[in-house]
Write an enzyme that holds these catalytic residues in place. Structure first.
Site, PDB file in Angstrom:
ATOM      1  N   CYS A   1      47.950   8.527   7.059  1.00  0.00           N
ATOM      2  CA  CYS A   1      46.860   8.212   7.988  1.00  0.00           C
ATOM      3  C   CYS A   1      47.435   7.181   8.934  1.00  0.00           C
ATOM      4  O   CYS A   1      47.584   6.015   8.572  1.00  0.00           O
ATOM      5  CB  CYS A   1      45.649   7.646   7.241  1.00  0.00           C
ATOM      6  SG  CYS A   1      44.363   7.053   8.345  1.00  0.00           S
TER       7      CYS A   1
ATOM      8  N   CYS B   1      44.651   4.342  10.074  1.00  0.00           N
ATOM      9  CA  CYS B   1      44.237   3.312   9.110  1.00  0.00           C
ATOM     10  C   CYS B   1      44.819   3.631   7.747  1.00  0.00           C
ATOM     11  O   CYS B   1      46.027   3.506   7.556  1.00  0.00           O
ATOM     12  CB  CYS B   1      42.720   3.143   9.081  1.00  0.00           C
ATOM     13  SG  CYS B   1      41.770   4.670   8.980  1.00  0.00           S
ATOM     14  N   SER B   2      43.989   4.080   6.796  1.00  0.00           N
ATOM     15  CA  SER B   2      44.527   4.321   5.455  1.00  0.00           C
ATOM     16  C   SER B   2      43.760   5.419   4.725  1.00  0.00           C
ATOM     17  O   SER B   2      43.620   5.364   3.504  1.00  0.00           O
ATOM     18  CB  SER B   2      44.505   3.024   4.650  1.00  0.00           C
ATOM     19  OG  SER B   2      43.186   2.503   4.625  1.00  0.00           O
ATOM     20  N   CYS B   3      43.229   6.421   5.448  1.00  0.00           N
ATOM     21  CA  CYS B   3      42.478   7.509   4.835  1.00  0.00           C
ATOM     22  C   CYS B   3      43.334   8.184   3.762  1.00  0.00           C
ATOM     23  O   CYS B   3      44.531   8.407   3.960  1.00  0.00           O
ATOM     24  CB  CYS B   3      42.056   8.533   5.895  1.00  0.00           C
ATOM     25  SG  CYS B   3      40.989   7.805   7.142  1.00  0.00           S
TER      26      CYS B   3
END
Lengths: 118, 193
Positions: B101, B104-106
């Protein structure tokens, strides 16, 4: 809802730098790709991030990019999930450009492969 | 949108909001902890490993998994009530998939548990879309020349999980034994089984 961009459609992403939240990463702006398939509709985050509750719902598409289109080099693919309004159909004449044909060939291979495997 | 949110404004806002909710008697700190603990207890890479082992031993399930990941994992009791769509991407002799991702950090938390810190690092997020072969080599993954590498950048509400290749010499193994072979990194694509 009829999808504006069926699988295999050549698209180009928008090129501007909006002054608000967006889910089109900078590295994929103004780039050419091919629609893999629709991912399902969702609210447009560019609007919903403002919290006003009136964001339009749009189809999201998995769009595949060639590394050399994104970075000028590399032989891998990158797939991004992009809202419909981030995209426009790529109608550019590219008879002198082998790239589009490559993309179409690759996609035909992929679709052929996935149809068998899935 | 960097990897470390400890001092971010959003973290302060969340803490302040939680304090206000507690002060007004709308929710207790114990209840918040209880909900978080319950959520994390159900979220582990063992879930993803079980999904993979089932796909390795049941061709019909594998077909359903690759066609509609969300519906297939719900058969096994995962992702109930999630609004997210799961897409499982299959590694083959000629293709290798890896997830990231960049914004962000999906991450498919319900199937893989909390993400490793490197997954959220700027180094991984910025490099894997640009030079995946080099990044994979640093993880010890050496791909044969000609392998088509695809990087899946989770920029919307779909979450991705890699279906690794079943290793040679595992024909006699049970589903449970097979699940034991599958690592978290193999489900991300930064390892092979």
């Amino acid at each position: 809802m009829t999808d504006r961009f069926p699988p295999g459609t050549r698209v180009r992403t928008f090129h501007h730098d909006p002054p608000h939240h967006t889910r089109l990463p900078r590295y994929a702006r103004g780039k050419r790709g091919v629609v893999v398939e629709p991912e399902g509709p969702d609210e447009l985050p560019d609007i919903s991030a403002r919290g006003s509750g009136d964001a339009p719902v749009e189809q999201i598409y998995a769009v595949r990019f060639e590394a050399r289109d994104l970075w000028g080099e590399g032989d891998h693919h990158v797939v991004l999930d992009l809202w419909e309004s981030y995209l426009e159909e790529d109608l550019a004449e590219d008879s002198e450009d082998d790239l589009a044909e490559d993309l179409e060939d690759d996609l035909a291979d992929d679709l052929g492969g996935t149809a068998d495997e899935r | 949108m960097s990897g470390d949110h400890t001092d971010a404004t959003i973290a302060r806002r969340v803490r302040r909001l939680e304090t206000l909710l507690e002060e007004k008697g709308l929710v207790t700190g114990e209840k918040v902890d209880e909900v978080i603990d319950a959520f994390l207890a159900e979220s582990s890479p063992a879930n993803g490993a079980r999904v993979v082992a089932r796909a390795w031993t049941d061709e019909a399930f594998k077909s359903r998994l690759l066609r509609d990941g969300t519906a297939a994992v719900r058969e096994l009791g995962y992702m109930d009530g999630s609004y997210q769509r799961l897409r499982v991407v299959e590694n083959t002799a000629t293709t290798h998939n890896v997830i990231v991702c960049t914004l962000c950090s999906c991450y498919p938390l319900r199937l893989l548990g909390p993400s490793p810190s490197w997954y959220k690092s700027e180094a991984y997020r910025s490099r894997v879309v640009r030079e995946p072969r080099a990044v994979l080599a640093e993880f010890g993954v050496e791909l044969p020349p000609g392998t088509q590498v695809t990087v899946w950048d989770s920029s919307a509400e779909s979450r991705y999980m890699v279906l690794p290749r079943r290793p040679e010499g595992t024909a006699g193994m049970s589903e449970e034994e097979l699940a034991g072979l599958v690592t978290r990194n193999a489900l991300i694509g930064t390892a092979v089984v």
